[in-house]
Scaffold this active site. Sequence first.
Site, mmCIF file in Angstrom:
data_model
loop_
_atom_site.group_PDB
_atom_site.id
_atom_site.type_symbol
_atom_site.label_atom_id
_atom_site.label_comp_id
_atom_site.label_asym_id
_atom_site.label_seq_id
_atom_site.Cartn_x
_atom_site.Cartn_y
_atom_site.Cartn_z
ATOM 1 N N SER A 189 3.597 1.101 2.289
ATOM 2 C CA SER A 189 3.072 -0.178 2.773
ATOM 3 C C SER A 189 1.660 -0.416 2.239
ATOM 4 C CB SER A 189 3.081 -0.157 4.311
ATOM 5 O OG SER A 189 2.278 -1.173 4.848
ATOM 6 N N LYS A 248 0.357 -3.036 -1.243
ATOM 7 C CA LYS A 248 -0.628 -4.120 -1.166
ATOM 8 C C LYS A 248 -1.740 -3.931 -2.194
ATOM 9 C CE LYS A 248 -0.395 -3.505 3.326
ATOM 10 N NZ LYS A 248 -0.290 -3.527 4.779
ATOM 11 N N ARG A 274 9.110 -2.747 11.922
ATOM 12 C CA ARG A 274 8.759 -1.379 12.314
ATOM 13 C C ARG A 274 7.985 -1.364 13.624
ATOM 14 N NH1 ARG A 274 5.243 0.115 7.615
ATOM 15 N NH2 ARG A 274 4.810 1.981 8.835
ATOM 16 N N ASP A 289 6.671 -6.209 2.689
ATOM 17 C CA ASP A 289 5.878 -5.375 3.592
ATOM 18 C C ASP A 289 5.587 -6.107 4.903
ATOM 19 O OD1 ASP A 289 4.078 -3.143 4.360
ATOM 20 O OD2 ASP A 289 2.569 -4.720 4.212
#
Length: 431
Positions: free
Chosen positions: A183, A187, A168, A161
């Site tokens: 994303s 986490k 990105r 990520d």
Amino acid sequence: MRMVDIIEKKRDGGELNPEEIEFAISGYTRGDIPDYQMAALTMAIFFRDMSPAERAELTMAMVRSGDQIDLSGIEGIKVDKHSTGGVGDTTTLVLAPLVASVGVPVAKMSGRGLGHTGGTIDKLESIPGFHVEIDNSTFNDLVNRNKVAVVGQSGNLTPADKKLYALRDVTATVNSIPLIASSIMSKKIASGANAIVLDVKTGSGAFMKDIEAARELARAMMEIGNSVGRRTVAILSDMSQPLGYAVGNALEVKEAINTLRGQGPKDLEELCLVLGSEMVYLGGKADSPKAARAMLLESIRSGRALETFRTFICAQGGDPSVVEHPDQLPTAPYQIEIKAQECGDVSSIQADAIGTAAMLLGAGRATKDSVIDLAVGIVLVRKVGDSVERGDTLAVLHSNTKQAEEVVRRVQAAYAISSQKVSAPSLLYKL
Ligand code: URA
Ligand code: CA
């Protein structure tokens, strides 16, 4: 398997299978797949979207890319809360002890703030002595004993990520629902939560400024969580103006203490009760969110919530006397009042502009390495829907310098005052 075929399949609108997603994510994390190919894939995802199954696979591939926190040494159902980020969002400081006080374990891993949003760890560190550098076994022991502990982010969580987000950011592919949802969820899942309550914010101070986009993100994250075995609930809440009154580290700790006493801002209290009710329900300590809410209210009324906060502070080296004497928290030398230039109703307070103004005072980090001033910040006096006369105080800057003209100008500009009657915005939106 070849990355070029995966890119082509997604470019043409096909559905990637779990092996293809794992190949792309693990290869990219190892450095075997170059940025340009991953950039092409993220752009194809941006235009072609992902099915629910692909989103769940992408999330779990990112979870597997690094360490996963094992919370199995902690008794009970571990429920985590995640907010998509806002200004003056004091909820975690209130929720952690509040939910713990009715027996739901809160094993919280938190970050520091960057840009116009504050981090929970910075806020807690404004309490003299408080620290978050605790090892894993101490962390587990504290949660088992007190039902709450907060630790700083450590280890190598979701490296895929981190790498993807940086890519990105420079390829115009941040703003994609499947990529944002996976994303965030990766986490949370890597952090070990059994169940997740999401506070998805919308409005000028939020990551998702538009309500429809926020709703879509909330649904996407719930779907991912529930499909990979983590019960997940989302709340849509307003961030068109800052939450509560205080924006700034020590100022928000004071606000949290008041809220735990039942004397906090109504919007902050209500959001904490709504999120907390879902957490207690998912944590299996109540039969319904409604029953959970009654437990939380009783805990505030009886003083147990505040007592849990005191115990939590003490256990991590903090000086618990700040609970009775909030004036022992860091205090800024100058208080500068911002006055209304006209009369009428406050029609908007641009939350992101207030966040940036607080950052300029020193409450937040412009870059990762900035040193912050825990004492400074902004206390709003008037919020949207309040009527003001010319010369009334709109907000107070807590500043370490007398020369704060630039910040005064920004806060003044963040307020809009209308000659029409304005009502307060709703705090919560239907999902
Ligand atoms: N926040 C995240 O953690 N990830 C995103 O992709 C966007 C916002
Ligand atoms: Ca606040």
